[in-house]
Structures are given as structure tokens and as C-alpha cells.
Design an enzyme around this catalytic site. Structure first.
Site, PDB file in Angstrom:
ATOM      1  N   TRP A 102      -4.535  15.784  20.575  1.00 42.97           N
ATOM      2  CA  TRP A 102      -5.159  14.561  21.079  1.00 42.97           C
ATOM      3  C   TRP A 102      -4.474  14.062  22.346  1.00 42.97           C
ATOM      4  O   TRP A 102      -5.136  13.568  23.262  1.00 42.97           O
ATOM      5  CB  TRP A 102      -5.223  13.478  19.998  1.00 42.97           C
ATOM      6  CG  TRP A 102      -6.298  13.795  18.994  1.00 42.97           C
ATOM      7  CD1 TRP A 102      -6.125  14.084  17.666  1.00 42.97           C
ATOM      8  CD2 TRP A 102      -7.711  13.914  19.240  1.00 42.97           C
ATOM      9  NE1 TRP A 102      -7.348  14.367  17.081  1.00 42.97           N
ATOM     10  CE2 TRP A 102      -8.327  14.266  18.018  1.00 42.97           C
ATOM     11  CE3 TRP A 102      -8.523  13.762  20.369  1.00 42.97           C
ATOM     12  CZ2 TRP A 102      -9.718  14.466  17.896  1.00 42.97           C
ATOM     13  CZ3 TRP A 102      -9.904  13.962  20.263  1.00 42.97           C
ATOM     14  CH2 TRP A 102     -10.483  14.304  19.035  1.00 42.97           C
ATOM     15  N   ASP A 173      -2.349   5.687  21.285  1.00 39.17           N
ATOM     16  CA  ASP A 173      -3.574   6.100  20.588  1.00 39.17           C
ATOM     17  C   ASP A 173      -3.234   6.155  19.102  1.00 39.17           C
ATOM     18  O   ASP A 173      -2.700   7.142  18.621  1.00 39.17           O
ATOM     19  CB  ASP A 173      -4.029   7.471  21.102  1.00 39.17           C
ATOM     20  CG  ASP A 173      -5.205   8.024  20.292  1.00 39.17           C
ATOM     21  OD1 ASP A 173      -5.682   7.332  19.366  1.00 39.17           O
ATOM     22  OD2 ASP A 173      -5.639   9.154  20.600  1.00 39.17           O
ATOM     23  N   LYS A 197     -10.905   6.807  10.928  1.00 38.44           N
ATOM     24  CA  LYS A 197      -9.824   7.370  10.128  1.00 38.44           C
ATOM     25  C   LYS A 197      -9.313   6.340   9.118  1.00 38.44           C
ATOM     26  O   LYS A 197      -9.411   6.547   7.933  1.00 38.44           O
ATOM     27  CB  LYS A 197      -8.672   7.845  11.019  1.00 38.44           C
ATOM     28  CG  LYS A 197      -8.840   9.241  11.607  1.00 38.44           C
ATOM     29  CD  LYS A 197      -9.738   9.316  12.811  1.00 38.44           C
ATOM     30  CE  LYS A 197      -9.961  10.722  13.327  1.00 38.44           C
ATOM     31  NZ  LYS A 197      -9.643  10.874  14.743  1.00 38.44           N
TER      32      LYS A 197
END
Ligand SMILES: *Cc1c(COP(=O)(O)O)cnc(C)c1O
Length: 361
Positions: A102, A173, A197
Site C-alpha cells: 500500500w 494511511d 476494514k
């Protein structure tokens, strides 16, 4: 009705109590005579839902008053662009940690707008299994900001500390670790997270931004990519993701009922530790991540013999343990054990793993 233990990395399991509440309120929310999905976002009913959700999130995360909370669309991936567009503020470069899949995506997007200075790269032989030692990284004092990914969802690598970047704003993030434990929001300039999530359903993205960082967006930035415009309009510059916002609010209430983030942290740590302990105790399963930076939320593991992967997944499914296949870039298995995964689900997974090993080792 059948409910499985769903180990999906995202969209992920939601607390059953939250889904039941949403079900009970589906057709007629609080005598409004309509579903939340059908409400005007500017009506007083939805405004009260929105305000309550924000207040509960602020309470649960102890967000200081000088931070705005935005309820947006576009996923964490849109923030990969919105971060440089909003935070460069006349500067030409930003510092990025490169610790997994990511952060790589965040870096690729930022490169469209500025010079990206990689302050740490933990890739070894194509794999990411650690984070830099605390204090080992040198930042550029002229950087507009420092970006990192506290929890790399795909590799299962998590920072056990918050980097100290001095006066340079720290951007995180937090898509796969927000709300997993208490944290000091004041250490960050910006925190962002896709909801799917550990917050709520897909389609909602949360941005927590320190007020002094708002309002100097790069020229030519679309209005929808300007945090300050969203902040000024209380996230109602356009139609927000109303149902996701409502469901996230139910999750925040559920967290409060559960005792808040310190209670969640205790459960999450216990869940993760027992799963890693089971993996480490066996020669049949393995996790490659350095023990100090193993994720509480995403636990990748491999079988000694990859030819057994398909049988493992099929038999796990028969035991109501689903979505355990690892990310295609890493292989093997991955158990995502966010807040909504009950400890009993982790216990059931460990019991199945032990039994599968006995039969196949
Ligand atoms: C899932 C994930 C993303 C991507 O989120 P989208 O909402 O699909 O854009 C980004 N970063 C991390 C750490 C993630 O876990």
C-alpha cells in the site's frame, strides 16, 4: 440463517450486533417512516445521524478539537492523490516510507505531483517483512510532509511506534489499523482510512486533518479533492455516502458499549498473540514477519507444503472459516482479525489449523 467466521481483509466482517440494529431500523428509522438510505442528507434526521457519528468517533479516538473529521467517498486510494494536492502547500517534495504494497501505491500516486523522497525501504528479495528501527530514519526538513502506512494490510507488517517527524506533518494511511487500539491523534497532521476494514461498509472514507493544514490546495485541484471545501461544508459539499456514514456510526456506538479502544486493544492483542503463538509453535505453518512488527489485524501465514493450500481452504470453509486465501502477491493464507472478529473465531481457526496439521504433517 448461517453466519460464518469471515477473515476477509476488506470489505471485512462487521459486528453482528451492528447488522442486527441496521436490520431492525432498515424500513423505518426512529419513526421517520423511511430507511436511512432514502433520507435527504440535509434533512434533520440524517443531520442528527451524521453529527452523532462524528461525536462518537471523536470520543472513541479522543480526537482533539483542532482536527476536522471528514466523511468522504473515493477510498484510501483517492487520498493517495489528495494528500499531496492538499499538503504540498508550495513545497516540491515529500518524504515517504516504503514498507509494503500500500505504501508503494501511495508513492506511485504522489510521484504525479511532487518529488518523492524515500526515507526508508524495507523490501528485501521482493518481500516486506519489517519496518525501520525507531529513530533510524532521517527526514528532509524541507519536506511538505512525511507519509507512512502504519499497517501494511497485505504483508501483515505493522509499525510498533509512531515516527517522530518533528515539525513536519506526519500523514498516516490507517485503513487497516484505525480503531484497533487507542492512539495519540495529536502526533499526526493527517490520518485517513477507507472504512471497509475496521470502520464500516465500503464506500466511506474517513479523513482526520489538523485545521492549520487546510486551505492551500495545489492549483487546479478539483473541488472534490479539496479537504478544505469538504471541511467547510461539514462533508456535505455533495451527497455524502449516507448509509455508510450511518453504519459507521452504529459501529462507533458498538465500540463505546464494548468499553472503547482500550478494551478493544486488549482483545485484539490477545487474538493476535494466540494466533502467532500457534503458528510459531508449529513446523507446518510459518509467518515471515519480524516478531516486533507483526500486525494485530492481518496475519499472513504459509503452509510448509503449498500443495495443501487448496485442501486447507476447502476444509476451513466446511468449518465455517472463510476468506483465508492470502493476497495473490504474497500467497499462502491471511487471516484478517479486525475488531469485528470475535475471539471465538480466532479460537476456531486455531483449533482447525491444529487439526489440519495433525492430519497432514
Ligand atoms: C485497503 C487499503 C487501501 C485501499 O483502500 P481503498 O478504499 O480500496 O482505496 C489503502 N491502504 C491500505 C493500508 C489498505 O488496507
Amino acid at each position: 440463517m448461517r453466519r460464518v467466521y469471515n477473515f476477509s481483509a476488506g470489505p471485512a466482517a462487521l459486528p453482528q450486533a451492528v447488522l442486527e440494529k441496521a436490520q431492525a431500523e432498515m424500513l423505518d428509522w426512529h419513526d421517520a417512516g423511511m430507511s436511512v438510505m432514502e433520507m435527504s442528507h440535509r434533512g434533520k434526521e440524517f443531520m442528527s445521524i451524521a453529527a452523532q457519528a462524528e461525536a462518537d468517533l471523536r470520543e472513541v479516538l479522543a480526537i482533539p478539537d483542532n482536527y476536522k473529521v471528514l466523511f468522504l467517498q473515493g477510498g484510501a486510494s483517492s487520498q493517495f492523490a489528495m494528500v499531496p494536492l492538499n499538503l504540498l502547500r508550495g513545497k516540491s517534495s515529500a518524504d515517504y516510507y516504503r514498507t509494503g504494497s500500500w505504501s508503494k501505491k501511495a508513492i506511485a500516486e504522489a510521484k504525479r505531483y511532487c518529488d518523492v523522497n524515500i526515507v526508508a525501504d524495507t523490501e528485501v528479495d521482493g518481500k516486506f517483512t519489517s519496518v525501520p528501527e525507531k529513530g533510524s530514519v532521517t527526514f528532509n526538513p524541507d519536506a511538505a510532509y512525511v507519509h507512512y502506512t502504519p499497517n501494511e494490510t497485505i504483508e501483515g507488517v505493522e509499525f510498533p511506534y509512531i515516527p517522530d517527524t518533528g515539525d513536519v506533518p506526519l500523514v498516516a494511511d490507517m485503513s487497516s489499523t484505525i480503531l484497533s487500539r487507542p492512539m495519540d491523534v495529536s502526533k499526526f497532521g493527517v490520518i485517513y482510512a477507507g472504512a471497509q476494514k475496521n470502520i464500516g461498509p465500503a464506500g466511506l472514507t474517513i479523513v482526520i486533518v489538523r485545521e492549520d493544514l487546510l486551505g492551500d490546495v495545489k492549483e487546479g485541484t478539483p473541488a472534490m479533492f479539496d479537504w478544505a471545501i469538504h471541511a467547510k461544508n461539514d462533508s456535505m459539499y455533495n451527497t455524502p455516502p449516507t448509509y455508510g456514514w450511518y453504519l459507521a456510526g452504529l459501529v462507533f456506538q458498538w465500540l463505546k458499549e464494548k468499553g472503547g479502544l482500550s478494551a478493544m486493544a486488549e482483545i485484539n492483542q490477545r487474538k493476535a498473540e494466540k494466533l502467532y503463538a500457534a503458528i510459531d509453535a508449529s513446523n507446518f505453518y510459518a509467518n515471515p514477519v519480524a516478531p516486533t512488527c507483526r500486525s494485530w489485524m492481518n496475519v499472513p501465514f504459509t503452509l510448509a507444503n503449498a500443495e495443501l493450500d487448496a485442501a486447507f481452504l476447502a476444509e476451513a470453509k466446511e468449518h465455517n472459516l472463510v476468506t483465508l486465501k492470502g493476497h495473490r502477491s504474497v500467497g499462502g493464507m491471511r487471516a484478517s482479525i479486525y475488531n469485528a472478529m470475535p475471539e471465538a473465531g480466532v479460537d476456531a481457526l486455531i483449533a482447525f489449523m491444529t487439526d489440519f496439521e495433525k492430519r497432514n504433517a
